[in-house]
Design a protein around this motif. Structure first.
Motif, PDB file in Angstrom:
ATOM      1  N   MET A   1     -27.775 -18.378  26.801  1.00 20.35           N
ATOM      2  CA  MET A   1     -28.551 -17.161  27.026  1.00 20.35           C
ATOM      3  C   MET A   1     -29.982 -17.465  27.446  1.00 20.35           C
ATOM      4  SD  MET A   1     -29.208 -14.002  24.394  1.00 20.35           S
ATOM      5  CE  MET A   1     -27.466 -13.711  24.182  1.00 20.35           C
ATOM      6  N   LEU A   2     -30.557 -18.539  26.871  1.00 19.54           N
ATOM      7  CA  LEU A   2     -31.947 -18.884  27.186  1.00 19.54           C
ATOM      8  C   LEU A   2     -32.032 -20.166  28.006  1.00 19.54           C
ATOM      9  CD1 LEU A   2     -33.727 -18.044  23.798  1.00 19.54           C
ATOM     10  CD2 LEU A   2     -33.510 -16.614  25.830  1.00 19.54           C
ATOM     11  N   ASN A   3     -30.962 -20.509  28.681  1.00 18.03           N
ATOM     12  CA  ASN A   3     -30.938 -21.714  29.499  1.00 18.03           C
ATOM     13  C   ASN A   3     -32.061 -21.673  30.534  1.00 18.03           C
ATOM     14  OD1 ASN A   3     -29.968 -24.183  30.439  1.00 18.03           O
ATOM     15  ND2 ASN A   3     -28.682 -23.199  31.977  1.00 18.03           N
ATOM     16  N   GLY A   4     -32.863 -22.724  30.576  1.00 19.46           N
ATOM     17  CA  GLY A   4     -33.962 -22.776  31.538  1.00 19.46           C
ATOM     18  C   GLY A   4     -35.252 -22.181  31.029  1.00 19.46           C
ATOM     19  N   LYS A   5     -35.244 -21.565  29.835  1.00 17.67           N
ATOM     20  CA  LYS A   5     -36.454 -20.966  29.265  1.00 17.67           C
ATOM     21  C   LYS A   5     -37.119 -21.959  28.311  1.00 17.67           C
ATOM     22  CE  LYS A   5     -35.836 -16.850  31.128  1.00 17.67           C
ATOM     23  NZ  LYS A   5     -36.777 -16.316  32.151  1.00 17.67           N
ATOM     24  N   THR A   6     -38.445 -22.004  28.345  1.00 15.14           N
ATOM     25  CA  THR A   6     -39.204 -22.871  27.452  1.00 15.14           C
ATOM     26  C   THR A   6     -39.944 -22.035  26.416  1.00 15.14           C
ATOM     27  OG1 THR A   6     -39.483 -24.600  29.114  1.00 15.14           O
ATOM     28  CG2 THR A   6     -41.068 -24.565  27.298  1.00 15.14           C
ATOM     29  N   VAL A   7     -39.678 -22.319  25.165  1.00 14.93           N
ATOM     30  CA  VAL A   7     -40.361 -21.647  24.059  1.00 14.93           C
ATOM     31  C   VAL A   7     -41.226 -22.670  23.336  1.00 14.93           C
ATOM     32  CG1 VAL A   7     -40.110 -20.316  21.934  1.00 14.93           C
ATOM     33  CG2 VAL A   7     -38.429 -20.033  23.781  1.00 14.93           C
ATOM     34  N   VAL A   8     -42.515 -22.406  23.252  1.00 13.51           N
ATOM     35  CA  VAL A   8     -43.419 -23.237  22.470  1.00 13.51           C
ATOM     36  C   VAL A   8     -43.622 -22.536  21.125  1.00 13.51           C
ATOM     37  CG1 VAL A   8     -45.716 -24.256  22.294  1.00 13.51           C
ATOM     38  CG2 VAL A   8     -44.571 -24.140  24.523  1.00 13.51           C
ATOM     39  N   ILE A   9     -43.342 -23.249  20.051  1.00 13.76           N
ATOM     40  CA  ILE A   9     -43.461 -22.671  18.717  1.00 13.76           C
ATOM     41  C   ILE A   9     -44.647 -23.288  17.994  1.00 13.76           C
ATOM     42  CG2 ILE A   9     -42.344 -22.313  16.481  1.00 13.76           C
ATOM     43  CD1 ILE A   9     -39.673 -22.385  17.829  1.00 13.76           C
ATOM     44  N   GLY A  10     -45.572 -22.431  17.589  1.00 19.13           N
ATOM     45  CA  GLY A  10     -46.705 -22.857  16.783  1.00 19.13           C
ATOM     46  C   GLY A  10     -46.402 -22.607  15.321  1.00 19.13           C
ATOM     47  N   VAL A  11     -46.478 -23.652  14.505  1.00 22.90           N
ATOM     48  CA  VAL A  11     -46.143 -23.550  13.082  1.00 22.90           C
ATOM     49  C   VAL A  11     -47.416 -23.761  12.274  1.00 22.90           C
ATOM     50  CG1 VAL A  11     -44.709 -24.450  11.213  1.00 22.90           C
ATOM     51  CG2 VAL A  11     -43.846 -24.474  13.573  1.00 22.90           C
ATOM     52  N   SER A  12     -47.825 -22.723  11.535  1.00 22.31           N
ATOM     53  CA  SER A  12     -49.021 -22.852  10.707  1.00 22.31           C
ATOM     54  C   SER A  12     -48.617 -22.974   9.237  1.00 22.31           C
ATOM     55  CB  SER A  12     -49.979 -21.679  10.929  1.00 22.31           C
ATOM     56  OG  SER A  12     -49.380 -20.445  10.580  1.00 22.31           O
ATOM     57  N   GLY A  13     -49.565 -23.341   8.383  1.00 22.80           N
ATOM     58  CA  GLY A  13     -49.258 -23.752   7.027  1.00 22.80           C
ATOM     59  C   GLY A  13     -48.930 -22.628   6.074  1.00 22.80           C
ATOM     60  N   GLY A  14     -47.734 -22.669   5.501  1.00 24.68           N
ATOM     61  CA  GLY A  14     -47.302 -21.695   4.506  1.00 24.68           C
ATOM     62  C   GLY A  14     -45.919 -22.077   4.022  1.00 24.68           C
ATOM     63  N   ILE A  15     -45.534 -21.535   2.874  1.00 25.28           N
ATOM     64  CA  ILE A  15     -44.248 -21.889   2.296  1.00 25.28           C
ATOM     65  C   ILE A  15     -43.087 -21.507   3.213  1.00 25.28           C
ATOM     66  CG2 ILE A  15     -43.990 -19.715   1.039  1.00 25.28           C
ATOM     67  CD1 ILE A  15     -42.952 -23.266  -0.126  1.00 25.28           C
ATOM     68  N   ALA A  16     -43.308 -20.532   4.113  1.00 23.88           N
ATOM     69  CA  ALA A  16     -42.241 -20.073   5.007  1.00 23.88           C
ATOM     70  C   ALA A  16     -41.974 -21.028   6.169  1.00 23.88           C
ATOM     71  CB  ALA A  16     -42.587 -18.685   5.561  1.00 23.88           C
ATOM     72  N   VAL A  17     -42.668 -22.162   6.200  1.00 20.15           N
ATOM     73  CA  VAL A  17     -42.465 -23.132   7.286  1.00 20.15           C
ATOM     74  C   VAL A  17     -40.994 -23.546   7.380  1.00 20.15           C
ATOM     75  CG1 VAL A  17     -42.940 -25.495   8.031  1.00 20.15           C
ATOM     76  CG2 VAL A  17     -44.820 -24.022   7.325  1.00 20.15           C
ATOM     77  N   LYS A  79     -48.752 -24.166  30.226  1.00 20.15           N
ATOM     78  CA  LYS A  79     -48.158 -23.819  31.521  1.00 20.15           C
ATOM     79  C   LYS A  79     -46.634 -23.788  31.459  1.00 20.15           C
ATOM     80  CE  LYS A  79     -51.899 -25.513  34.513  1.00 20.15           C
ATOM     81  NZ  LYS A  79     -52.278 -26.536  35.525  1.00 20.15           N
ATOM     82  N   LYS A  80     -46.047 -24.679  30.638  1.00 15.61           N
ATOM     83  CA  LYS A  80     -44.589 -24.738  30.542  1.00 15.61           C
ATOM     84  C   LYS A  80     -43.996 -23.515  29.876  1.00 15.61           C
ATOM     85  CE  LYS A  80     -43.928 -29.779  30.128  1.00 15.61           C
ATOM     86  NZ  LYS A  80     -43.576 -30.851  29.171  1.00 15.61           N
ATOM     87  N   ALA A  81     -44.749 -22.930  28.961  1.00 13.06           N
ATOM     88  CA  ALA A  81     -44.188 -21.893  28.091  1.00 13.06           C
ATOM     89  C   ALA A  81     -43.794 -20.635  28.867  1.00 13.06           C
ATOM     90  CB  ALA A  81     -45.200 -21.530  27.012  1.00 13.06           C
ATOM     91  N   ASP A  82     -42.562 -20.191  28.635  1.00 11.25           N
ATOM     92  CA  ASP A  82     -42.162 -18.844  29.049  1.00 11.25           C
ATOM     93  C   ASP A  82     -42.513 -17.857  27.951  1.00 11.25           C
ATOM     94  OD1 ASP A  82     -40.742 -19.296  31.639  1.00 11.25           O
ATOM     95  OD2 ASP A  82     -39.530 -20.611  30.375  1.00 11.25           O
ATOM     96  N   LEU A  83     -42.570 -18.367  26.716  1.00 10.70           N
ATOM     97  CA  LEU A  83     -42.977 -17.548  25.581  1.00 10.70           C
ATOM     98  C   LEU A  83     -43.575 -18.461  24.521  1.00 10.70           C
ATOM     99  CD1 LEU A  83     -41.472 -14.475  24.027  1.00 10.70           C
ATOM    100  CD2 LEU A  83     -41.728 -16.421  22.494  1.00 10.70           C
ATOM    101  N   PHE A  84     -44.624 -17.980  23.858  1.00 10.53           N
ATOM    102  CA  PHE A  84     -45.284 -18.730  22.789  1.00 10.53           C
ATOM    103  C   PHE A  84     -45.038 -17.977  21.485  1.00 10.53           C
ATOM    104  CE2 PHE A  84     -48.571 -22.144  22.539  1.00 10.53           C
ATOM    105  CZ  PHE A  84     -48.628 -22.218  21.161  1.00 10.53           C
TER     106      PHE A  84
END
Length: 399
Positions: A1-17, A79-84
Motif C-alpha cells: 500500500m505504501l510502496n515507494g513512500k518514505t516515512v521519517v519517524i521522529g521519536v521523542s522521550g517518553g514511556i510510549a516509545v 527532502k526524502k520524506a513523503d510524510l514526517f
C-alpha cells in the motif's frame, strides 16, 4: 500500500516509545521506506538498535556524530520524506516545533522538511491539558500540522485521563490516509462561508453571535487537501486562514457577505453556508457614540437578507449546503430550511449538547437531505465532520 513512500519517524522521550516500535513494524509491512530519528531522551527508553533492526535503516540520534553518508543528513531526510511522523510527541518537542526551536536532529529536520507532518502526542493528562501545551498544539494546527489525538485511560504514572499515545493501528491508519488520500475534489470550485457577521450600532457597539469560524475553516482546509479550489468568505475570526486558498474575502456585515457570495457565485459549483449570519441589523446607524442616559435604550431592528434563501432561488444546478444551529425542535426546523431555501442538504446541530456548536473543536451533527432522510453522527472533531460534509458533496457532484 505504501510502496515507494518514505516515512521519517521522529521519536521523542517518553514511556510510549515502545509503541513506536510497533508503528515502524506496521509501516514496513505496508512496504514503506522508514527512517527513524531519536532524541537523546528517547534512547533512554529503547535502544537505537531496535529501531534500526525494524526499519532496516540506520538510526540518527546525535546531530554531531560522524555522518554515515556524504549528504547533509537533516536536509537529505527532510527532502526524502513523503510524510514526517512524530510519535510519541512530548510536550517539550511540541513546544519546540511550535516556537521554531531547532536544537537537535529531530527538530532541525522538521524545520527543513516540506512534507506533511503528523504529530502523535503522549504525556500526562495535566501536561496535555496545560494551557501552554494546548496553545502550542493549536498554533501547529493553524499551520497545517496534522495530529493524532491521544487516547484516554490509565497512564504510566497511574493517573486516569487523556494523554495516552494513540494505538499503533490508529497512527498507521492516519499515515496511510495522509499518503494515499485521493484528490477527489480536484478541479471543483467551492464557496465556503465561515464565522460570524457584525452589525454596527455606532462606532463602539455592534450585534454579533458566538461563532468562531472553526467549522467553516475546517471545511475549507479539508476541501483544499482534497484538491478543491476554495473561495473562503469569512466574518471576523481569530483563526489563521488555510494555505492555498483560491481566494479569501473578509467581510463584516450580513450585507457584505451577501454581496461577496453573489460576486463569486458564477465561477463556483458548490456553496457551503457554514457562517452564522445575523438575522437582524439595527434600523439605523449612529455615526457618533450613543451616550448613556437615564432612559432605556431601544434599538429597532430590520431583517437581513437570508443569503441561503436568495442563492436557492437562482442556484440552478449548483449544490447548496446549509447549516442549522438550534436549541429546540432541531429536526423540524432543519427540514423546513431545506425546503424553504432549496438546499441540497443541511447540517444540523443542537447547541444544547455538550461538544456541539460554537467555540469548541468538536461537533455533533445530523445531515438531512431533500428527501427528508436523516443520517446521525456521533461527536467528532470538526475536521472529521468536514470530511463527512465533503463526502456528501462529492456524491452529489457525481450524480
Amino acid at each position: 500500500m505504501l510502496n515507494g513512500k518514505t516515512v521519517v519517524i521522529g521519536v521523542s522521550g517518553g514511556i510510549a516509545v515502545y509503541k513506536a516500535c510497533d508503528v515502524v513494524s506496521r509501516l514496513k509491512k505496508l512496504r514503506a521506506n522508514v527512517h527513524v530519528i531519536m532524541t537523546k531522551s528517547a534512547t533512554e527508553f529503547v535502544a537505537p538498535l531496535t529501531f534500526q533492526s525494524l526499519s532496516q535503516n540506520y538510526v540518527i540520534d546525535d546531530m554531531f556524530e560522524e555522518p554515515k553518508t556524504w549528504d547533509v543528513e537533516h536536509i537529505s531526510l527532510a527532502k526524502k520524506a513523503d510524510l514526517f511522523l512524530v510519535a510519541p510527541a512530548t510536550a517539550n518537542i511540541i513546544g519546540k516545533i511550535a516556537n521554531g526551536i531547532a536544537d537537535d536532529m529531530l527538530t532541525t529536520t522538521i524545520m527543513a522538511t516540506k512534507a506533511k507532518v503528523l504529530i502523535a502526542p503522549a504525556m500526562n493528562t495535566n501536561m496535555y491539558e496545560n494551557a501552554i501545551v494546548q496553545k502550542n498544539i493549536n498554533t501547529l494546527k493553524e499551520l497545517d500540522f496534522n495530529f493524532v489525538e491521544p487516547e484516554s485511560g490509565r497512564l504510566a504514572c497511574g493517573d486516569m485521563g487523556k494523554g495516552k499515545l494513540a494505538s499503533p493501528e490508529k497512527i498507521v491508519d492516519e499515515v496511510v490516509d495522509l499518503l494515499t488520500k485521493k484528490q477527489d475534489l480536484k478541479g471543483k470550485h467551492i464557496i465556503i462561508t465561515a464565522g460570524p457577521t457584525v452589525e454596527s450600532i455606532d462606532p463602539v457597539r455592534y450585534i454579533t453571535n458566538r461563532s468562531t469560524g472553526k467549522m467553516g475553516y475546517a471545511i475549507a482546509n479539508k476541501a483544499i487537501q482534497r484538491g478543491a479550489e476554495v473561495t473562503l468568505i469569512s466574518g471576523p475570526t481569530n483563526l489563521m486562514p488555510p494555505k492555498k486558498l483560491k481566494k479569501l474575502v473578509k467581510i463584516e456585515s450580513a450585507q457584505d457577505m451577501y454581496e461577496a457570495v453573489i460576486d463569486n457565485l458564477d465561477e463556483n459549483q458548490v456553496i457551503i453556508k457554514s457562517a452564522a449570519v445575523a438575522d437582524y441589523k439595527p434600523k439605523s446607524y449612529c455615526d457618533k457614540k450613543i451616550k448613556k442616559s437615564n432612559d432605556d435604550l431601544i434599538i429597532n431592528l430590520d431583517r437581513n437578507k437570508d443569503i441561503a434563501y436568495e442563492i436557492g432561488k437562482v442556484k440552478g444546478d449548483k449544490i447548496l449546503v446549509g447549516f442549522a444551529a438550534e436549541t429546540n425542535d432541531l429536526i423540524e426546523n432543519a427540514k423546513g430550511k431545506v425546503k424553504k431555501k432549496n438546499l441540497d442538504f443541511i447540517v444540523a446541530n443542537d447547541l444544547t449538547q455538550e461538544g456541539s456548536g460554537f467555540g469548541v473543536d468538536t461537533n455533533i451533527v445530523k445531515i438531512i437531505d431533500r428527501e427528508g432522510d436523516i443520517i446521525e453522527y456521533p461527536k467528532m472533531k470538526k475536521e472529521e465532520v468536514a470530511n463527512v460534509i465533503l463526502d456528501k458533496v462529492k456524491a452529489l457532484l457525481e450524480k
